[in-house]
Scaffold this motif. Structure first.
Motif, PDB file in Angstrom:
ATOM      1  N   SER A  62     -66.063  55.856  59.939  1.00  0.00           N
ATOM      2  CA  SER A  62     -66.824  54.934  59.084  1.00  0.00           C
ATOM      3  C   SER A  62     -66.750  55.368  57.624  1.00  0.00           C
ATOM      4  CB  SER A  62     -68.293  54.873  59.526  1.00  0.00           C
ATOM      5  OG  SER A  62     -68.928  56.116  59.319  1.00  0.00           O
ATOM      6  N   VAL A  63     -66.681  54.368  56.751  1.00  0.00           N
ATOM      7  CA  VAL A  63     -66.784  54.577  55.308  1.00  0.00           C
ATOM      8  C   VAL A  63     -67.908  53.673  54.827  1.00  0.00           C
ATOM      9  CG1 VAL A  63     -65.687  54.409  53.060  1.00  0.00           C
ATOM     10  CG2 VAL A  63     -64.342  55.136  55.042  1.00  0.00           C
ATOM     11  N   GLU A  64     -68.933  54.270  54.258  1.00  0.00           N
ATOM     12  CA  GLU A  64     -70.111  53.518  53.815  1.00  0.00           C
ATOM     13  C   GLU A  64     -70.274  53.676  52.314  1.00  0.00           C
ATOM     14  OE1 GLU A  64     -74.639  54.556  54.324  1.00  0.00           O
ATOM     15  OE2 GLU A  64     -73.928  53.620  56.173  1.00  0.00           O
ATOM     16  N   ILE A  65     -70.358  52.549  51.607  1.00  0.00           N
ATOM     17  CA  ILE A  65     -70.464  52.551  50.144  1.00  0.00           C
ATOM     18  C   ILE A  65     -71.728  51.806  49.749  1.00  0.00           C
ATOM     19  CG2 ILE A  65     -69.340  51.876  47.991  1.00  0.00           C
ATOM     20  CD1 ILE A  65     -66.714  51.786  49.912  1.00  0.00           C
ATOM     21  N   ARG A  66     -72.537  52.433  48.912  1.00  0.00           N
ATOM     22  CA  ARG A  66     -73.765  51.811  48.435  1.00  0.00           C
ATOM     23  C   ARG A  66     -73.731  51.746  46.920  1.00  0.00           C
ATOM     24  NH1 ARG A  66     -73.547  50.431  52.718  1.00  0.00           N
ATOM     25  NH2 ARG A  66     -74.931  50.726  54.494  1.00  0.00           N
ATOM     26  N   VAL A  67     -74.157  50.600  46.366  1.00  0.00           N
ATOM     27  CA  VAL A  67     -74.112  50.395  44.919  1.00  0.00           C
ATOM     28  C   VAL A  67     -75.472  49.902  44.440  1.00  0.00           C
ATOM     29  CG1 VAL A  67     -71.656  49.822  45.035  1.00  0.00           C
ATOM     30  CG2 VAL A  67     -73.364  47.986  45.081  1.00  0.00           C
ATOM     31  N   PRO A  68     -75.742  50.011  43.131  1.00  0.00           N
ATOM     32  CA  PRO A  68     -76.982  49.433  42.572  1.00  0.00           C
ATOM     33  C   PRO A  68     -76.964  47.911  42.703  1.00  0.00           C
ATOM     34  CG  PRO A  68     -75.977  50.994  41.047  1.00  0.00           C
ATOM     35  CD  PRO A  68     -74.968  50.725  42.112  1.00  0.00           C
ATOM     36  N   GLU A  69     -78.139  47.307  42.662  1.00  0.00           N
ATOM     37  CA  GLU A  69     -78.241  45.849  42.829  1.00  0.00           C
ATOM     38  C   GLU A  69     -77.829  45.067  41.589  1.00  0.00           C
ATOM     39  OE1 GLU A  69     -81.329  44.169  45.751  1.00  0.00           O
ATOM     40  OE2 GLU A  69     -82.455  45.676  44.609  1.00  0.00           O
ATOM     41  N   ASN A  70     -77.744  45.734  40.426  1.00  0.00           N
ATOM     42  CA  ASN A  70     -77.471  44.977  39.205  1.00  0.00           C
ATOM     43  C   ASN A  70     -76.063  45.198  38.656  1.00  0.00           C
ATOM     44  OD1 ASN A  70     -78.160  47.615  38.606  1.00  0.00           O
ATOM     45  ND2 ASN A  70     -79.179  47.115  36.677  1.00  0.00           N
ATOM     46  N   ILE A  71     -75.092  45.500  39.548  1.00  0.00           N
ATOM     47  CA  ILE A  71     -73.691  45.541  39.134  1.00  0.00           C
ATOM     48  C   ILE A  71     -72.929  44.491  39.934  1.00  0.00           C
ATOM     49  CG2 ILE A  71     -73.910  48.036  38.732  1.00  0.00           C
ATOM     50  CD1 ILE A  71     -71.985  48.393  41.133  1.00  0.00           C
ATOM     51  N   SER A  72     -71.636  44.335  39.665  1.00  0.00           N
ATOM     52  CA  SER A  72     -70.797  43.409  40.432  1.00  0.00           C
ATOM     53  C   SER A  72     -70.038  44.177  41.509  1.00  0.00           C
ATOM     54  CB  SER A  72     -69.807  42.681  39.510  1.00  0.00           C
ATOM     55  OG  SER A  72     -70.498  41.834  38.613  1.00  0.00           O
ATOM     56  N   LEU A  73     -69.989  43.621  42.704  1.00  0.00           N
ATOM     57  CA  LEU A  73     -69.308  44.241  43.841  1.00  0.00           C
ATOM     58  C   LEU A  73     -68.357  43.233  44.460  1.00  0.00           C
ATOM     59  CD1 LEU A  73     -68.938  46.539  45.935  1.00  0.00           C
ATOM     60  CD2 LEU A  73     -70.904  45.581  47.164  1.00  0.00           C
ATOM     61  N   ARG A  74     -67.093  43.611  44.590  1.00  0.00           N
ATOM     62  CA  ARG A  74     -66.084  42.737  45.180  1.00  0.00           C
ATOM     63  C   ARG A  74     -65.198  43.554  46.101  1.00  0.00           C
ATOM     64  NH1 ARG A  74     -64.643  40.529  39.157  1.00  0.00           N
ATOM     65  NH2 ARG A  74     -66.691  39.666  38.712  1.00  0.00           N
ATOM     66  N   GLY A  75     -64.419  42.882  46.932  1.00  0.00           N
ATOM     67  CA  GLY A  75     -63.564  43.632  47.830  1.00  0.00           C
ATOM     68  C   GLY A  75     -62.563  42.782  48.571  1.00  0.00           C
ATOM     69  N   SER A  76     -61.597  43.463  49.184  1.00  0.00           N
ATOM     70  CA  SER A  76     -60.569  42.800  49.970  1.00  0.00           C
ATOM     71  C   SER A  76     -60.061  43.789  51.007  1.00  0.00           C
ATOM     72  CB  SER A  76     -59.420  42.340  49.071  1.00  0.00           C
ATOM     73  OG  SER A  76     -58.376  41.777  49.838  1.00  0.00           O
ATOM     74  N   VAL A 134     -65.737  49.801  57.640  1.00  0.00           N
ATOM     75  CA  VAL A 134     -65.817  49.993  56.192  1.00  0.00           C
ATOM     76  C   VAL A 134     -66.876  49.018  55.721  1.00  0.00           C
ATOM     77  CG1 VAL A 134     -64.660  49.776  53.975  1.00  0.00           C
ATOM     78  CG2 VAL A 134     -63.423  50.735  55.920  1.00  0.00           C
ATOM     79  N   GLU A 135     -67.921  49.525  55.092  1.00  0.00           N
ATOM     80  CA  GLU A 135     -69.033  48.672  54.685  1.00  0.00           C
ATOM     81  C   GLU A 135     -69.453  49.009  53.258  1.00  0.00           C
ATOM     82  OE1 GLU A 135     -72.875  47.458  57.123  1.00  0.00           O
ATOM     83  OE2 GLU A 135     -73.244  49.332  56.042  1.00  0.00           O
ATOM     84  N   ALA A 136     -69.588  47.978  52.441  1.00  0.00           N
ATOM     85  CA  ALA A 136     -70.039  48.160  51.054  1.00  0.00           C
ATOM     86  C   ALA A 136     -71.112  47.126  50.755  1.00  0.00           C
ATOM     87  CB  ALA A 136     -68.879  48.010  50.078  1.00  0.00           C
ATOM     88  N   LYS A 137     -72.260  47.574  50.290  1.00  0.00           N
ATOM     89  CA  LYS A 137     -73.342  46.645  49.982  1.00  0.00           C
ATOM     90  C   LYS A 137     -74.328  47.294  49.021  1.00  0.00           C
ATOM     91  CE  LYS A 137     -76.189  47.814  54.035  1.00  0.00           C
ATOM     92  NZ  LYS A 137     -76.814  47.260  55.262  1.00  0.00           N
ATOM     93  N   PRO A 138     -75.168  46.479  48.379  1.00  0.00           N
ATOM     94  CA  PRO A 138     -76.165  47.041  47.451  1.00  0.00           C
ATOM     95  C   PRO A 138     -77.287  47.734  48.212  1.00  0.00           C
ATOM     96  CG  PRO A 138     -76.457  44.672  47.661  1.00  0.00           C
ATOM     97  CD  PRO A 138     -75.208  45.004  48.408  1.00  0.00           C
ATOM     98  N   LYS A 139     -77.874  48.714  47.560  1.00  0.00           N
ATOM     99  CA  LYS A 139     -79.021  49.422  48.120  1.00  0.00           C
ATOM    100  C   LYS A 139     -80.278  48.848  47.490  1.00  0.00           C
ATOM    101  CE  LYS A 139     -80.383  54.133  49.335  1.00  0.00           C
ATOM    102  NZ  LYS A 139     -80.007  55.564  49.217  1.00  0.00           N
ATOM    103  N   ARG A 140     -81.135  48.273  48.308  1.00  0.00           N
ATOM    104  CA  ARG A 140     -82.305  47.558  47.790  1.00  0.00           C
ATOM    105  C   ARG A 140     -83.202  48.476  46.971  1.00  0.00           C
ATOM    106  NH1 ARG A 140     -85.312  43.766  51.987  1.00  0.00           N
ATOM    107  NH2 ARG A 140     -86.276  43.232  49.978  1.00  0.00           N
ATOM    108  N   GLY A 141     -83.620  47.954  45.816  1.00  0.00           N
ATOM    109  CA  GLY A 141     -84.520  48.697  44.942  1.00  0.00           C
ATOM    110  C   GLY A 141     -83.835  49.671  44.007  1.00  0.00           C
ATOM    111  N   LYS A 142     -82.490  49.736  44.054  1.00  0.00           N
ATOM    112  CA  LYS A 142     -81.761  50.657  43.184  1.00  0.00           C
ATOM    113  C   LYS A 142     -81.073  49.881  42.068  1.00  0.00           C
ATOM    114  CE  LYS A 142     -82.481  54.659  45.191  1.00  0.00           C
ATOM    115  NZ  LYS A 142     -83.069  55.821  44.477  1.00  0.00           N
TER     116      LYS A 142
END
Length: 220
Positions: free
Chosen positions: A150-164, A198-206
């Motif tokens: 597994s590869v898990e990616i977490r990002v702030p809620e106020n940036i742009s996230l894209r993928g392919s 492979v999962e990438a999503k925002p982390k709530r409250g960050k």
């Protein structure tokens, strides 16, 4: 004169195989290996061994034997990096490599994220937490490969996230985000999973604090 008696000999150019390998060279070989495994030409174990050798290689000569027994890419050349599809040039500079083989690898906390990060998990897990990271550039590309891992990616809620990417008997999921701020950092996740995730999503409250400050100034 001494110069006439002993003319200076030209310095011979380095042999092609002795040229220092660039990150682009390593990424190109890694892409060929990834396609070979997806086509069944390499087992997961063989792929893992060769990918490890790719990112340890210092010269072009060390990279060539890793794909010598594999067919050339269709059309004879590798297509442009996926981030270009989203309207950005691929980042330059050294890439950070996170590898987990029957183990785990984590990158989180307050750290300066580079333009490119390669994440590879084989019967292991990689966690990339960007919620407190310092972005030194607008575009950040994460190339993620998961094989029985597994590869898990977490990002702030106020940036742009894209993928392919693609999941082969596995899951590849990127929760697309579009920031309200046109100058916000953009994270692009590319890759694939085989019997893994492979999962990438925002982390709530960050959120990125200074981005909120800029928004407040913009909105008055």
């Amino acid at each position: 004169m001494d110069l006439e008696k002993h003319p200076q000999q030209p310095v011979a150019p380095a042999e092609p195989g002795g040229i220092r390998a660039s990150d682009a060279d390593r990424d190109r070989i890694a892409d060929i290996l990834r396609e070979a495994m997806a086509e069944g030409r390499l087992t997961a174990e063989e792929h893992a061994e060769r990918v490890d050798a790719v990112y340890r290689a210092k010269t072009v000569g060390e990279l060539e034997p890793l794909v010598r027994d594999l067919p050339a890419p269709a059309g004879g050349s590798r297509p442009a990096a996926e981030p270009g599809v989203h309207g950005y040039e691929s980042p330059t500079g050294p890439a950070e490599n996170l590898v987990a083989i029957f183990s785990s690898s984590t990158r989180k906390g307050r750290w300066r994220v580079g333009g490119r990060t390669n994440a590879f998990a084989l019967f292991g897990s990689v966690e990339i937490d960007l919620t407190e990271a310092l972005f030194g550039q607008r575009l950040t590309v994460v190339n993620a490969t998961s094989i029985f891992g597994s590869v898990e990616i977490r990002v702030p809620e106020n940036i742009s996230l894209r993928g392919s990417g693609t999941g082969v008997f596995g899951n590849f999921e990127v929760a697309t985000l579009e920031s309200a701020d046109p100058e916000a950092p953009v994270v692009v996740v590319n890759g694939y999973s085989v019997f893994g995730t492979v999962e990438a999503k925002p982390k709530r409250g960050k959120f990125i604090a200074d981005l909120q400050d800029r928004l407040r100034k913009y909105l008055g």
